[in-house]
Design a protein around this motif. Sequence first.
Motif, mmCIF file in Angstrom:
data_model
loop_
_atom_site.group_PDB
_atom_site.id
_atom_site.type_symbol
_atom_site.label_atom_id
_atom_site.label_comp_id
_atom_site.label_asym_id
_atom_site.label_seq_id
_atom_site.Cartn_x
_atom_site.Cartn_y
_atom_site.Cartn_z
ATOM 1 N N ALA A 72 6.739 -13.292 33.714
ATOM 2 C CA ALA A 72 7.136 -11.879 33.847
ATOM 3 C C ALA A 72 7.763 -11.360 32.558
ATOM 4 N N GLY A 73 6.998 -11.434 31.460
ATOM 5 C CA GLY A 73 7.364 -10.751 30.221
ATOM 6 C C GLY A 73 6.431 -9.560 30.040
ATOM 7 N N PHE A 74 6.345 -9.046 28.806
ATOM 8 C CA PHE A 74 5.494 -7.864 28.573
ATOM 9 C C PHE A 74 4.047 -8.136 28.995
ATOM 10 N N THR A 75 3.529 -9.338 28.661
ATOM 11 C CA THR A 75 2.123 -9.609 28.963
ATOM 12 C C THR A 75 1.881 -9.569 30.469
ATOM 13 N N GLY A 76 2.651 -10.378 31.210
ATOM 14 C CA GLY A 76 2.421 -10.498 32.646
ATOM 15 C C GLY A 76 2.717 -9.211 33.388
ATOM 16 N N LEU A 110 4.482 -14.416 39.425
ATOM 17 C CA LEU A 110 5.334 -15.572 39.697
ATOM 18 C C LEU A 110 6.103 -15.889 38.426
ATOM 19 N N GLU A 111 7.418 -15.861 38.502
ATOM 20 C CA GLU A 111 8.246 -16.033 37.302
ATOM 21 C C GLU A 111 9.285 -17.137 37.565
ATOM 22 N N ALA A 112 9.374 -18.081 36.619
ATOM 23 C CA ALA A 112 10.284 -19.219 36.796
ATOM 24 C C ALA A 112 11.743 -18.780 36.843
ATOM 25 N N LYS A 113 12.086 -17.747 36.031
ATOM 26 C CA LYS A 113 13.484 -17.299 35.998
ATOM 27 C C LYS A 113 13.567 -15.866 36.525
ATOM 28 N N GLY A 173 12.252 -14.579 29.259
ATOM 29 C CA GLY A 173 11.657 -15.226 28.088
ATOM 30 C C GLY A 173 11.874 -14.368 26.841
ATOM 31 N N ALA A 174 10.914 -14.395 25.933
ATOM 32 C CA ALA A 174 11.073 -13.677 24.663
ATOM 33 C C ALA A 174 11.210 -12.175 24.876
ATOM 34 N N SER A 175 10.590 -11.642 25.944
ATOM 35 C CA SER A 175 10.561 -10.183 26.099
ATOM 36 C C SER A 175 11.956 -9.583 26.228
ATOM 37 N N GLY A 176 12.869 -10.304 26.858
ATOM 38 C CA GLY A 176 14.235 -9.789 27.006
ATOM 39 C C GLY A 176 15.129 -10.133 25.832
ATOM 40 N N ALA A 236 13.817 -9.970 22.356
ATOM 41 C CA ALA A 236 13.193 -9.518 21.100
ATOM 42 C C ALA A 236 14.142 -8.606 20.333
ATOM 43 N N PHE A 237 13.849 -8.456 19.046
ATOM 44 C CA PHE A 237 14.660 -7.578 18.195
ATOM 45 C C PHE A 237 14.471 -6.113 18.592
ATOM 46 N N GLY A 238 13.252 -5.741 19.000
ATOM 47 C CA GLY A 238 13.077 -4.386 19.522
ATOM 48 C C GLY A 238 12.207 -3.468 18.696
ATOM 49 N N GLN A 239 11.608 -4.005 17.619
ATOM 50 C CA GLN A 239 10.708 -3.165 16.799
ATOM 51 C C GLN A 239 9.346 -3.041 17.448
ATOM 52 N N VAL A 240 8.840 -1.839 17.559
ATOM 53 C CA VAL A 240 7.497 -1.630 18.110
ATOM 54 C C VAL A 240 6.579 -1.351 16.924
ATOM 55 N N PRO A 243 9.113 -21.008 39.820
ATOM 56 C CA PRO A 243 8.269 -21.678 38.819
ATOM 57 C C PRO A 243 6.955 -22.155 39.421
ATOM 58 N N VAL A 244 5.892 -21.957 38.669
ATOM 59 C CA VAL A 244 4.588 -22.458 39.129
ATOM 60 C C VAL A 244 4.483 -23.923 38.704
ATOM 61 N N ARG A 245 4.114 -24.761 39.652
ATOM 62 C CA ARG A 245 4.058 -26.212 39.359
ATOM 63 C C ARG A 245 2.643 -26.713 39.179
ATOM 64 N N THR A 296 5.309 -21.580 27.553
ATOM 65 C CA THR A 296 4.295 -22.338 28.283
ATOM 66 C C THR A 296 4.741 -23.795 28.444
ATOM 67 N N ASP A 297 4.653 -24.283 29.675
ATOM 68 C CA ASP A 297 4.959 -25.700 29.919
ATOM 69 C C ASP A 297 3.635 -26.449 30.069
ATOM 70 N N ASP A 298 3.630 -27.527 30.847
ATOM 71 C CA ASP A 298 2.396 -28.322 30.924
ATOM 72 C C ASP A 298 1.524 -27.935 32.119
ATOM 73 N N ASN A 316 2.989 -14.062 17.387
ATOM 74 C CA ASN A 316 3.611 -14.288 16.066
ATOM 75 C C ASN A 316 4.772 -13.320 15.794
ATOM 76 N N GLY A 317 5.584 -13.060 16.822
ATOM 77 C CA GLY A 317 6.756 -12.196 16.637
ATOM 78 C C GLY A 317 6.431 -10.719 16.597
ATOM 79 N N ARG A 318 5.195 -10.327 16.985
ATOM 80 C CA ARG A 318 4.819 -8.896 16.997
ATOM 81 C C ARG A 318 4.320 -8.547 18.394
ATOM 82 N N GLY A 319 5.105 -8.871 19.430
ATOM 83 C CA GLY A 319 4.541 -8.840 20.774
ATOM 84 C C GLY A 319 4.870 -7.633 21.630
ATOM 85 N N ILE A 320 5.786 -6.758 21.202
ATOM 86 C CA ILE A 320 6.150 -5.686 22.142
ATOM 87 C C ILE A 320 4.919 -4.820 22.410
ATOM 88 N N ALA A 321 4.279 -4.357 21.349
ATOM 89 C CA ALA A 321 3.061 -3.561 21.544
ATOM 90 C C ALA A 321 1.865 -4.461 21.858
HETATM 91 C C1 FAD Z 1 14.281 -13.375 18.816
HETATM 92 C C2 FAD Z 1 12.963 -12.671 18.949
HETATM 93 C C3 FAD Z 1 12.768 -11.454 18.309
HETATM 94 C C4 FAD Z 1 11.541 -10.788 18.469
HETATM 95 N N1 FAD Z 1 11.428 -9.535 17.929
HETATM 96 C C5 FAD Z 1 10.281 -8.833 18.132
HETATM 97 C C6 FAD Z 1 10.192 -7.492 17.666
HETATM 98 O O1 FAD Z 1 11.122 -6.916 17.105
HETATM 99 N N2 FAD Z 1 9.016 -6.843 17.857
HETATM 100 C C7 FAD Z 1 7.953 -7.416 18.489
HETATM 101 O O2 FAD Z 1 6.911 -6.763 18.639
HETATM 102 N N3 FAD Z 1 8.037 -8.679 18.989
HETATM 103 C C8 FAD Z 1 9.173 -9.391 18.821
HETATM 104 N N4 FAD Z 1 9.284 -10.659 19.324
HETATM 105 C C9 FAD Z 1 8.128 -11.247 20.025
HETATM 106 C C10 FAD Z 1 8.019 -10.738 21.449
HETATM 107 O O3 FAD Z 1 9.277 -10.779 22.058
HETATM 108 C C11 FAD Z 1 7.028 -11.625 22.224
HETATM 109 O O4 FAD Z 1 5.801 -11.651 21.540
HETATM 110 C C12 FAD Z 1 6.789 -11.119 23.634
HETATM 111 O O5 FAD Z 1 8.011 -10.970 24.305
HETATM 112 C C13 FAD Z 1 5.885 -12.070 24.409
HETATM 113 O O6 FAD Z 1 5.817 -11.601 25.729
HETATM 114 P P1 FAD Z 1 5.183 -12.506 26.855
HETATM 115 O O7 FAD Z 1 5.240 -11.751 28.112
HETATM 116 O O8 FAD Z 1 3.843 -12.984 26.423
HETATM 117 O O9 FAD Z 1 6.096 -13.814 26.915
HETATM 118 P P2 FAD Z 1 7.580 -13.996 27.470
HETATM 119 O O10 FAD Z 1 8.357 -12.739 27.464
HETATM 120 O O11 FAD Z 1 8.171 -15.151 26.721
HETATM 121 O O12 FAD Z 1 7.372 -14.382 29.000
HETATM 122 C C14 FAD Z 1 6.878 -15.621 29.401
HETATM 123 C C15 FAD Z 1 7.478 -15.902 30.776
HETATM 124 O O13 FAD Z 1 6.773 -16.976 31.376
HETATM 125 C C16 FAD Z 1 7.687 -17.654 32.238
HETATM 126 N N5 FAD Z 1 7.130 -18.975 32.576
HETATM 127 C C17 FAD Z 1 6.831 -19.998 31.723
HETATM 128 N N6 FAD Z 1 6.333 -21.040 32.438
HETATM 129 C C18 FAD Z 1 6.300 -20.657 33.750
HETATM 130 C C19 FAD Z 1 5.897 -21.298 34.964
HETATM 131 N N7 FAD Z 1 5.417 -22.528 34.976
HETATM 132 N N8 FAD Z 1 6.015 -20.617 36.133
HETATM 133 C C20 FAD Z 1 6.500 -19.347 36.146
HETATM 134 N N9 FAD Z 1 6.911 -18.706 35.025
HETATM 135 C C21 FAD Z 1 6.812 -19.350 33.836
HETATM 136 C C22 FAD Z 1 8.956 -17.691 31.381
HETATM 137 O O14 FAD Z 1 10.106 -17.933 32.192
HETATM 138 C C23 FAD Z 1 8.948 -16.316 30.728
HETATM 139 O O15 FAD Z 1 9.706 -15.380 31.455
HETATM 140 C C24 FAD Z 1 10.487 -11.352 19.216
HETATM 141 C C25 FAD Z 1 10.681 -12.593 19.853
HETATM 142 C C26 FAD Z 1 11.912 -13.234 19.726
HETATM 143 C C27 FAD Z 1 12.119 -14.530 20.447
#
Ligand code: FAD
Length: 442
Positions: free
Chosen positions: A41-45, A62-65, A70-73, A75-79, A212-214, A249-251, A374-379
């Motif tokens: 449950a980050g930006f992607t999901g 389905l979200e483990a926490k 994860g990273a979405s909460g 991030a630095f916040g640049q779009v 968490p998904v097992r 990502t876990d196993d 690669n740290g560019r994930g908000i958009a």
């Molecule tokens: C410190 C930091 C600064 C950043 N700054 C920027 C920025 O300024 N601009 C930008 O564009 N991007 C930035 N990023 C990158 C951006 O935050 C990520 O690319 C983006 O949040 C990825 O989103 P996501 O939904 O794919 O992953 P995540 O937000 O990491 O979500 C993955 C989720 O999967 C869950 N999960 C994992 N395994 C399981 C399981 N087995 N069962 C259930 N749930 C599971 C996790 O608990 C987690 O909540 C930054 C990242 C970090 C860490």
Amino acid sequence: MYAPSSDVRDPPSVYAQAAPPAPVAVPLTGRPHVGVAVIGAGFTGISAALHLAEAGVSVAVLEAKEVGSGASGRAFGQVVPYLKIGHRQILRHYGPERGARVIDAIAAGPDLVFELIARHGIECWPVRTGLIFAAHAPAGRRDLESRTAYWQDRCAPVEMLEGAACAEAVGSSLYAAASLDRRGGNLNPFAYVRGLARAAVAAGAVIHTRTPVRGISRRDGRWVVDAGANGGAEGLTADAVLLATNAYTDDLWPGLRESVVPVRGHGFVSAPLSDNVRHSILPGRQSLTDTRRLFSGVRMLPNGRLHGSAFGPTSGPEPAADFRRVDGRMRQLYPQLGAVQWDETWTGWVAMTTDHVPRVHELAPGLWAGLGYNGRGIAAATLMGRELAARARGAGDDTLTFPLVPMRPQPWYRAAPFMVGALARWYRVRDVVDELRFLPKR
Ligand SMILES: Cc1cc2nc3c(=O)[nH]c(=O)nc-3n(C[C@H](O)[C@H](O)[C@H](O)COP(=O)(O)OP(=O)(O)OC[C@H]3O[C@@H](n4cnc5c(N)ncnc54)[C@H](O)[C@@H]3O)c2cc1C
């Protein structure tokens, strides 16, 4: 071995205090059937869930926490309207037709994010006055000039700021030149993902947190998803599954964890600054990065706190708070700061890929993963979520931005922490040499 799920601290309270309430989460009981199960449950999901629910598909996340844990909460916040690599490398990597499609879709990424924020009324400190990229050295300046010229040729609102105009926009005379890209912006990422999740629930998605998904397996033409913290018999069945777990990502699926390299990023916020100091820093409210290899970002938050990211341990257990690096960097940039009280620090995991572009895999029929921003994930992750939703509804490569690529686990994954640590130290040395050569002494 990396343990990306081992963040001890929650996402920063400075974000959480200004975020909408968490969306209603439903305990998972029994074995319901859904059209699409989304894991993570980050930006992607959450973007995938929102777009599916709006299209009338039954979807469960389905979200483990918690949403945004994860990273979405964190991030630095640049779009940003860019990937980590520039337009020339994107064209080389994908070829001219697909490359142009990727460049255009990523450039329109901020439009997607800010349009979702406006449409769903998400309160997340949205600021769309642009992004400032400052040059720390002549090579960095040439790169910025070339990128600015490329976008100006395409009539994009990007310009070079020189001398006094640069100093005025940054609020510092450290740099001689910067590029201002008015397409981008910044926001509170935790509030954004929560707001998106609330919109997804309003559209009909169901979110199961602390679930968490097992395991995922295929039985009788359906996906069987085993989930829940208690090791019990909870779970669901689904026609399709989307893996949106990125660096966390876990196993769950063999080889997926090893296909990206998780690297720790670090965030810091100060106590509120005095009025005159806060107004002297980035008066246009853009966020600032520079062309140093390990320089991440600076911005002023609406509550008058200075927010920075800085180089720190790239792997291993979550480090204790250490404000020295960010403090030194901020004083070099803004001597007017005086003694700063740093209130909070946090870390999160960034998923790097060896070619620096995001990846989409079809791991099995009806099972897709999208990751590696690669740290560019908000958009880019918001866009990826929309594309994963489209794939689950039958769309193919020809109508989408990111093409399917084979998943390639890195054989050297176990050595990655040492390799990344060594690379970061080498970058640090090169940055320090550049600083001594090219930046004014303070
Ligand atoms: C410190 C930091 C600064 C950043 N700054 C920027 C920025 O300024 N601009 C930008 O564009 N991007 C930035 N990023 C990158 C951006 O935050 C990520 O690319 C983006 O949040 C990825 O989103 P996501 O939904 O794919 O992953 P995540 O937000 O990491 O979500 C993955 C989720 O999967 C869950 N999960 C994992 N395994 C399981 C399981 N087995 N069962 C259930 N749930 C599971 C996790 O608990 C987690 O909540 C930054 C990242 C970090 C860490």
